[in-house]
Write an enzyme that holds these catalytic residues in place. Structure first.
Site, mmCIF file in Angstrom:
data_model
loop_
_atom_site.group_PDB
_atom_site.id
_atom_site.type_symbol
_atom_site.label_atom_id
_atom_site.label_comp_id
_atom_site.label_asym_id
_atom_site.label_seq_id
_atom_site.Cartn_x
_atom_site.Cartn_y
_atom_site.Cartn_z
ATOM 1 N N SER A 1 0.774 -1.201 -0.056
ATOM 2 C CA SER A 1 0.087 -0.128 -0.023
ATOM 3 C C SER A 1 1.128 1.358 -0.034
ATOM 4 C CB SER A 1 -0.962 0.027 1.121
ATOM 5 O OG SER A 1 -1.920 -1.320 1.148
ATOM 6 N N ASP B 1 -8.194 -1.929 -0.643
ATOM 7 C CA ASP B 1 -9.656 -1.275 -0.503
ATOM 8 C C ASP B 1 -10.212 -1.895 -1.669
ATOM 9 O OD1 ASP B 1 -9.188 -0.392 1.811
ATOM 10 O OD2 ASP B 1 -9.041 1.727 1.382
ATOM 11 N N LYS C 1 -8.417 -5.245 8.313
ATOM 12 C CA LYS C 1 -9.442 -4.100 8.268
ATOM 13 C C LYS C 1 -10.325 -4.025 8.982
ATOM 14 C CE LYS C 1 -7.163 -2.175 4.445
ATOM 15 N NZ LYS C 1 -6.826 -0.887 4.508
ATOM 16 N N ARG D 1 -11.093 -9.264 5.757
ATOM 17 C CA ARG D 1 -11.945 -8.981 4.394
ATOM 18 C C ARG D 1 -11.838 -10.300 3.610
ATOM 19 N NH1 ARG D 1 -11.244 -2.643 3.611
ATOM 20 N NH2 ARG D 1 -13.134 -1.879 4.527
ATOM 21 N N ARG E 1 -17.556 -1.139 2.892
ATOM 22 C CA ARG E 1 -17.087 -1.657 1.487
ATOM 23 C C ARG E 1 -17.798 -2.834 1.078
ATOM 24 N NH1 ARG E 1 -14.098 2.228 -0.387
ATOM 25 N NH2 ARG E 1 -12.403 3.138 1.445
#
Length: 451
Positions: free
Chosen positions: A206, A336, A363, A367, A408
């Site tokens: 990231s 993301d 997260k 996820r 999300r």
């Protein structure tokens, strides 16, 4: 409440992308550290960003919503902005109790370092989900810089008590856990006593988020020196596993600035993905071709899956016939996008393999696990592994999934309603990052409901 698509016609429309959550957080925090008045335009007033605003106010910044009339030719336009009177780096905790950050991991991670600049103790807490976020790597790095952070439950997680004092010096941190830890130190380091030299060990996931941090720091007068370095002197320099990044931050002052927050590629991914899935045309404004956002990668992904994407200086257009194909994609620098790409893969022809997102397990939820479990509820055939998954497309059916209070997941899974009868339980959590999600989907022809 359950979120679902009620009805949709051929998708065709033009919308303005919601402002970047990442840049909104950083703009509010940096303006709060500056001396003088900053004007922040197009701030995203999501639940997460509101947590950063409350935290900065508790530490002494004065923050107010304002309006300004701007003349364009012979016409006038009223513009909303956030007026921030900064602390000049002299923070003081005005809160008698713990400062509640709700579900905002970004606020917790960045403000943990910043709170050490206060002249008195600061305690951050949050909801049950926030209290599961690992903070040990940041706590350890800050200890090397002379900052004392105490995990009240002795588990390296919130609630955290941060003691006053930030000497600075040398520290190192793994780049494989969270880029927000690195951004946190870079944001606070200019106001340390003697500056900071921070070494980041590979692998650096990231990194675009750190690049974003550095770009906005420059807008507020801060200079960060960055250089690669060899971890093992005897290693071949082409052996990238032994290459790290060193950041040098000298003591500096933040300068108040007027700043416009750009559009968010993460949030725009749902608008673009919806069009790619259903077929049609969309123009998304406020997305800049020179953006530092790692999630701009969604444009390449959609193009490879079969959509026709055109990038202009300040907007993006997408046209699709609704026929998508599976791909192999590494999301190490855009974690993301995991849920968006997983949903795209579920409706595409063939298989989609997503790798590089092991840090996605840290997260709002794990996820990788939640994505796989919820897709399985719809009958999807898939394979899960430590850093991703393989999804066999067009194997899902109708059903109900759970958001796990992850914004999300709620937005991405709601898009499955374009092909199947799917609804998302506890879907209202999209407010965390995209408060007007339902309204903007309506502008391109997709009618959604919460019931």
């Amino acid at each position: 409440m359950n979120l679902k698509i009620k009805n949709f016609s051929k998708i065709n429309g033009s919308v303005k992308a919601p402002s970047s959550k990442s840049y909104s957080h950083r703009a509010v925090i940096l303006a709060s550290l500056a001396e003088g008045k900053s004007k922040l335009f197009d701030v995203l007033y999501s639940e997460d960003v509101l947590s950063s605003i409350r935290a900065c106010e508790a530490l002494g910044a004065r923050i107010d919503k304002k309006k300004e009339i701007i003349l364009k030719g012979d016409k006038s336009q009223t513009v909303d902005y956030l007026e921030v009177y900064g602390t000049g780096g002299k923070l003081h905790n005005n809160c008698q109790d713990m400062i509640d950050l709700a579900n905002s991991g970004t606020t917790l991670r960045i403000m943990t370092s910043v709170a050490a600049l206060s002249d008195n103790e600061v305690i951050f807490t949050g909801d049950d989900s926030l209290k599961t976020r690992p903070m040990g790597a940041l706590i350890d790095a800050l200890e090397l810089l002379g900052v004392k952070v105490e995990s009240i439950n002795n588990n390296n997680k919130a609630p955290l008590k941060i003691y006053p004092g930030y000497p600075g010096g040398e520290a190192d941190i793994l780049g494989s856990i969270s880029s927000q830890f690195i951004s946190s130190i870079l944001i606070s380091a200019p106001l340390s006593e003697k500056g900071v030299e921070l070494e980041v060990y590979p692998e650096f996931v990231s990194k675009p988020y750190v690049d974003m941090t550095i770009s906005i720091l420059e807008k507020f007068g801060i200079v960060i020196e960055e250089e690669p370095y060899q971890i093992h002197e005897t290693c071949n320099k082409e052996h990238t596993d032994c290459l790290g990044v060193k950041f040098n931050v000298k003591p500096q002052k933040y300068i108040a600035s007027d700043y416009i927050v750009e559009g968010d590629f993460s949030s725009a991914s749902y608008l673009l993905a919806a069009t790619a899935i259903a077929g049609g045309y969309v123009k998304v404004e406020n997305l800049f071709s020179d953006s530092k956002q790692g999630d701009k990668f969604i444009l390449d992904i959609l193009e490879e899956m079969g959509a026709n994407v055109t990038v202009f200086d300040e907007y993006v257009s997408l046209r699709s016939n609704g026929n998508l194909k599976g791909i192999d994609v590494n999301l190490a620098n855009a974690p993301d996008l995991l849920l968006t790409v997983a949903v795209l893969g579920a409706v595409a022809e063939g298989k989609t393999t997503i790798t590089g997102v092991q840090h996605g397990r840290l997260k709002e939820t794990d996820r990788i696990d939640t994505t796989c479990r919820e897709l399985e509820k719809l009958g999807c055939k898939l394979e899960e592994f430590e850093d991703g998954m393989t999804i066999y497309g067009q194997t899902i059916g109708d059903g109900t999934v759970e958001s796990h209070n992850d914004h999300r997941l709620a937005m991405a899974f709601s898009l499955l309603g374009l092909k199947h009868d799917v609804e998302v339980e506890n879907g209202e959590c999209f407010d965390v990052s995209f408060p007007n999600f339902i309204e903007l989907m309506g502008e391109i022809g997709i009618e959604m409901e919460l019931k």
